[in-house]
Design a protein around this motif. Structure first.
Motif, mmCIF file in Angstrom:
data_model
loop_
_atom_site.group_PDB
_atom_site.id
_atom_site.type_symbol
_atom_site.label_atom_id
_atom_site.label_comp_id
_atom_site.label_asym_id
_atom_site.label_seq_id
_atom_site.Cartn_x
_atom_site.Cartn_y
_atom_site.Cartn_z
ATOM 1 N N ASP A 54 43.505 84.323 61.317
ATOM 2 C CA ASP A 54 42.454 85.068 60.474
ATOM 3 C C ASP A 54 43.244 86.569 60.326
ATOM 4 N N LEU A 55 44.004 86.917 61.197
ATOM 5 C CA LEU A 55 44.508 88.291 61.193
ATOM 6 C C LEU A 55 45.613 88.097 60.024
ATOM 7 N N ALA A 56 46.535 87.031 60.185
ATOM 8 C CA ALA A 56 47.553 86.842 59.108
ATOM 9 C C ALA A 56 46.877 86.994 57.736
ATOM 10 N N ARG A 57 46.024 86.260 57.502
ATOM 11 C CA ARG A 57 45.187 86.152 56.120
ATOM 12 C C ARG A 57 44.528 87.607 55.724
ATOM 13 N N ARG A 58 44.062 88.225 56.734
ATOM 14 C CA ARG A 58 43.597 89.658 56.505
ATOM 15 C C ARG A 58 44.560 90.317 56.073
#
Length: 328
Positions: free
Chosen positions: A88-92
Motif C-alpha cells: 500500500d505504501l509503495a503504491r501510494r
C-alpha cells in the motif's frame, strides 16, 4: 560522513523513530513520517518497554504529517513499515520513489500467500531500482540504551551499502554489507515466523530440548528455501539469520511470540487473530514461506506444521508431537 541531502524515514512506531534518531545523531538532516496513527503506535511501544522513541526524538528530526512530505530532495529513503503494509505504501508513493533515489526497506517478512519478498514488491510498484534490505539482530530498547549490535544491509548496489553505512553506523552500531538481498529477506522472514514458533513452544510448555530441535529444523528448512531461491547459505548462519533468530525467539514481548504463546496455551487461533494487538507478520511470513516451498519443490515439513497450527488452527500439541516423532 555528513551530506546536505536529507534522508527520509517512513514508518510508524519504534523502528521508524529509531532510524530517524540514528540518522540525526550522525549529523544528517532527516524527515520522519510516523504513520497515520503515530500516537497510538508510540503508546503501544511504551507498553512493550521500548521507551518513547518517537516523542523524544531530537529536534533535528523533521516530523511530517504525510509520507510524501518526507521525500523532497531525499536521495536515501528508508521504508520502515511491516511487510504487510509495504504494498500500500509503495503504491501510494508510486512515481515519487524515482530512479534517482536509493530505497531501503526494513520489512522483515513476506507478502503472504504470494511469497513475494519486499524488494520484489518494490520492483513491481516503483521506478526506483537501487533497492536494499535492512536486517540483523536488534531490539529497539537495547539500541536506545546504547548496547552494541550489527545491522545488515543487503543490496546489489555498493552505493546503497555506503549510503546506509554513512546514515546509521556509529561506534556501537556496525553495518555489515552483503549483495545477498534474497538471503537477508528470507532469513528475516524466517526469524519473524520462528518468533511465533518460540511463543508456541512456551505456551505448550515444551522442554528446551524440543524447542531447540523445532527451531533448528525450521531454520534449516528456511535456509534450503533460500538457497533454492538464489540466496547463499552463509547468510542464514550470520547476523541476518541465526543471530537475529536468537534475539527474537528470546523476546517474550514480541508480537509474534505473544501470538504463538496464546495459541499454545489453548486460545483458538481465530479469537487471538481478532485481537488487534496480536496481529503479527509471522502469519504472513509462514504463508509466504510455504508458497516458496511449493514453488521451489523444497520439502519444509516443520514450516508446514507451524503454519497449519498458527494459520489454520490445527491442534498444537498433537501436530508438533507428530512432527517431532517423525524425525523430519
Amino acid at each position: 560522513m555528513t551530506t546536505s541531502a536529507p534522508i527520509a524515514v517512513l514508518g510508524p512506531g519504534s523502528l521508524g523513530a529509531l532510524l530517524a534518531r540514528l540518522v540525526a545523531q550522525g549529523g544528517q538532516p532527516v524527515a520522519w513520517w510516523g504513520g497515520e496513527n503515530a500516537p497510538l503506535v508510540e503508546r503501544r511501544a511504551r507498553r512493550r518497554g521500548e521507551r518513547d522513541a518517537g516523542t523524544t526524538l531530537p529536534p533535528e528530526v523533521r516530523r511530517c504529517a504525510a509520507p510524501e512530505e518526507t521525500l523532497d530532495a531525499a536521495r536515501l529513503v528508508f521504508l520502515a513499515v511491516p511487510a504487510g503494509a509495504l504494498l500500500d505504501l509503495a503504491r501510494r508513493l508510486g512515481e515519487r520513489l524515482s530512479p534517482d533515489r536509493l530505497v531501503v526497506h526494513a520489512a522483515k517478512g513476506l507478502e503472504g500467500p504470494s511469497g513475494r519478498r519486499p524488494t520484489e514488491i518494490l520492483a513491481a510498484e516503483v521506478p526506483a531500482r537501487r533497492l536494499g534490505a535492512l536486517g540483523g539482530p536488534y531490539l529497539v530498547a537495547e539500541v536506545l540504551a546504547g548496547y552494541a549490535t550489527t545491522l545488515v544491509v543487503g543490496s546489489r548496489f555498493d552505493e546503497v551499502h555506503q549510503a546506509v553505512h554513512d546514515a546509521l553506523a556509529t561506534e556501537r552500531i556496525r553495518i555489515e554489507r552483503t549483495h545477498d538481498v534474497v538471503g537477508v529477506e528470507l532469513a528475516g522472514a524466517a526469524v519473524v515466523a520462528l518468533g511465533a514458533a518460540a511463543g508456541l513452544c512456551s505456551g505448550l510448555r515444551l522442554g528446551s530440548g524440543a524447542r531447540a530441535v523445532l527451531l533448528a529444523r525450521a531454520q534449516q528448512e528456511a535456509m534450503r528455501l533460500g538457497v533454492a531461491s538464489g540466496a547463499t547459505a552463509e547468510t542464514f548462519g550470520g547476523p541476518a539469520g541465526l543471530a537475529d533468530l536468537l534475539v527474537v525467539t528470546a523476546d517474550p514481548e514480541g508480537l509474534g511470540y505473544r501470538f504463538g504463546r496464546r495459541v499454545g496455551a489453548g486460545e483458538p487461533v481465530g479469537s487471538v487473530r481478532e485481537d488487534a494487538e496480536s496481529r503479527t507478520e509471522a502469519l504472513r511470513a509462514l504463508e509466504g514461506l510455504r508458497a516458496i516451498a511449493r514453488r521451489t519443490a523444497v520439502p519444509a515439513p516443520t514450516i508446514e506444521a507451524l503454519r497449519s497450527i498458527l494459520v489454520d488452527g490445527a491442534p498444537p500439541a498433537t501436530t508438533l508431537d507428530a512432527l517431532l516423532r517423525s524425525g523430519s
